[in-house]
Every structure is written in C-alpha cells, then in structure tokens.
Motif scaffolding. Structure first.
Motif, short mmCIF file in Angstrom:
data_model
loop_
_atom_site.label_atom_id
_atom_site.label_comp_id
_atom_site.label_asym_id
_atom_site.label_seq_id
_atom_site.Cartn_x
_atom_site.Cartn_y
_atom_site.Cartn_z
N TYR A 46 -2.81 32.36 28.50
CA TYR A 46 -2.97 33.24 27.34
C TYR A 46 -2.30 34.56 27.67
O TYR A 46 -1.90 34.81 28.80
CB TYR A 46 -4.44 33.42 26.95
CG TYR A 46 -5.36 33.83 28.08
CD1 TYR A 46 -5.56 35.16 28.42
CD2 TYR A 46 -6.08 32.85 28.79
CE1 TYR A 46 -6.42 35.53 29.44
CE2 TYR A 46 -6.96 33.22 29.81
CZ TYR A 46 -7.11 34.55 30.13
OH TYR A 46 -7.96 34.90 31.13
N THR A 57 -4.95 30.23 32.66
CA THR A 57 -6.33 29.98 32.24
C THR A 57 -7.17 29.36 33.36
O THR A 57 -8.40 29.29 33.23
CB THR A 57 -6.36 29.04 31.03
OG1 THR A 57 -5.73 27.79 31.37
CG2 THR A 57 -5.64 29.66 29.85
N ASN A 60 -6.39 32.58 36.69
CA ASN A 60 -6.43 33.93 36.14
C ASN A 60 -5.30 34.83 36.66
O ASN A 60 -5.35 36.05 36.51
CB ASN A 60 -7.78 34.61 36.42
CG ASN A 60 -8.19 35.54 35.30
OD1 ASN A 60 -7.95 35.25 34.13
ND2 ASN A 60 -8.83 36.65 35.65
#
Length: 302
Positions: A46, A57, A60
């Motif tokens: 994202y 995702t 991180n």
C-alpha cells in the motif's frame, strides 16, 4: 508509462517539468511490471510515507522509487538530476563538472560525485561483443613519451582500443568500439581485453607488434605494417578523437578515473545512431546499479 524518446532539450523539458513527473517515471521503471518487496519478496503493498513510496503489507518495509539505486540519497532535486543525465548522454562531447555546476547552480563537488555515478551507469555491460572485422591498437594518454617512440614502458597511462569495421557504400566506417587501460603491452595485459570484448572467430587486424604475433595461435589475427597509423586511418582517427576530447572538455583527467572517462566516451559513441533512446539507457543504468557513495568511489580506485 511510455518511455521517453527524443534528443532535443525543449521536448525533454516539456516532458520532465517537475519532480513529481520524474518520480512517477522512476516508479514505473521500478514497479511497472509488478511490485516485489526488496526485503521479503512479498507482492502486495500500500502507499508509503509519500506517494512514490510503497510499503510492504507483510514486513512493513517502506521503499521509495529511488531506494537501492544510484538515485538514493540524492542531494538535489530529481528534476535537475534528470536534466543533467539528459545533457551528459545526448551532448556529443559531454560536459565538465565545472560547467554542470554553473548551468544547474550546484557546487562543483556535488556535480563531480554525480558525474562519477553517471559514468558508472555508462559502463559497458559486456553483452555486446565486437564482431566481423575488428581493428586493435594501443596508445598512451598525454601523447608519446619524450625520447621513446612507439610502444614504451613510460609512466603515461596505456590504453588498448578495439573498433568494428563495417562497409557503408563500399567505404570502411567505424561500428562499435571499446577501450580499456592496460598495465603494459604484454600478452597478459592484452588477452583479457580481447576475450572480454571481441567475439570468438572474429578477424582481428593489428600492426606487426610481437605480442599479436604470439597470439595468432589462438585468434584469427592479421598483421600489417602500420606506417605510423596510415594503414588504419579510421582506427587512428578514433584514437585522436578520444585524446582531443579529454584535452578539450576535461583538460586534465587523473589516472585513477581515466577508465571512467573511456567508458563515458564509448557509451555515447556506441549509441550515436540511437540518440532517441540514449536517455533511457543511462536512466536504466542508474536504476539497476546499487547506491554509490563518495567513500565507495575512493575505495574502488585505490
């Protein structure tokens, strides 16, 4: 995103008129065929801290379009970097770091480091070997050693160069070319260059130097009396152009960085008939290479 094709500064300026456009271009080059986290290889992401970042995702990890490339930790706007690379790649003779600093309002030291990165991106991949008929010779940077005509073991830097000879309208023309620094004129110095850059089975034309005579058992080498270069006019014109370029644009080139300048010269020379795509060649080189720091450059050349 469609890759830029062109060689005029106005169309380039219209296309890359902001930092955002440049980052979008790099993002598409890096992730256009699909995202893969550089830490864990996960395929889903994202938006990260900025729009041109992507955050994995799974682990991180937040990665920018320039992370892991030679644009990493750039000290000036990416738009300026694009314009400098465009000028360095499309300008027939290139630009000195002093001139770059003046044109783009940057310190000369900043331009020096960035140009070292550009020259690293200009280094040959070694995938496109010379073939057909290839002429080979050596020369020194700085002119002949005083009192030492021909090949000598003087202090000046020795360079070997190879050029393809192609027929155009019945006349000999230069194709692609490569050049590298060599320690001396022995077979131990010359053989690796030939193996690296010339296709096996290629006809190699050289002067009557004894080193080439001993290598004829392994290579298809034809030797001719040089007559001070008159037997190889196109090859020696190429050598004179290299020497003139170093004197005229850069005035002085330290021995430790000479190979970088030879790479830069031949990057442009070998793409002189495809200038519309030359900018993408150097941008691709930046994106595929690892970050390059000043300390790494110094260590590499010691």
């Amino acid at each position: 995103m469609e890759r830029y094709k062109g060689k005029d500064i106005l169309s380039f300026s219209d296309r890359f008129n902001s930092d955002e456009v440049c980052y979008e271009y790099l993002s598409d080059m890096k992730w256009g065929t699909g995202y893969s986290c550089s830490r864990c290889n996960h395929k889903e992401y994202y938006t990260g801290r900025k729009w041109y970042y992507r955050r994995c995702t799974k682990c991180n990890y937040d990665e920018s379009a320039t992370s892991g490339t030679m644009f990493h930790n750039l000290k000036f706007p990416i738009k300026k970097a694009f314009h400098i690379l465009f000028r360095l790649s499309t300008s027939k003779k290139g630009l000195s770091t002093i001139e770059l600093g003046r044109e783009y309002a940057l310190q000369q030291k900043t331009c020096w480091l960035f140009k070292r990165k550009a020259q690293e991106a200009m280094k040959s991949s070694g995938n496109n070997l010379l073939e057909g008929v290839v002429q080979v010779d050596e020369f020194v940077i700085g002119g002949p050693e005083e009192g030492k005509p021909g090949r000598s073991d003087g202090k000046k830097r020795k360079v070997i160069v190879a050029v393809e000879m192609i027929k155009v309208g019945g006349k000999d023309k230069l194709g692609r070319a490569y050049a590298e620094i060599i320690e001396d004129y022995s077979e131990e110095s010359i053989r690796p260059f030939i193996e690296k850059h010339i296709q096996k089975g290629t006809t190699i034309e050289a002067d009557g130097f004894s080193t080439y005579k001993t290598m004829r058992k392994d290579y298809k080498i034809e030797q001719y009396y040089s007559d001070k270069g008159r037997a190889f006019p196109e090859l020696h014109f190429h050598i004179m152009n290299i020497q003139g370029w170093l004197r005229g644009i850069h005035h002085h080139c330290s021995g430790e960085y000479l190979q970088k300048y030879l790479d830069e010269y031949h990057f442009r020379f070998n793409r002189r008939n495809s200038l519309n795509s030359i900018f993408n060649s150097i941008i691709s080189g930046f994106m595929l290479a690892l970050p390059l720091t000043l300390n790494a450059i110094r260590e590499y050349n010691t």
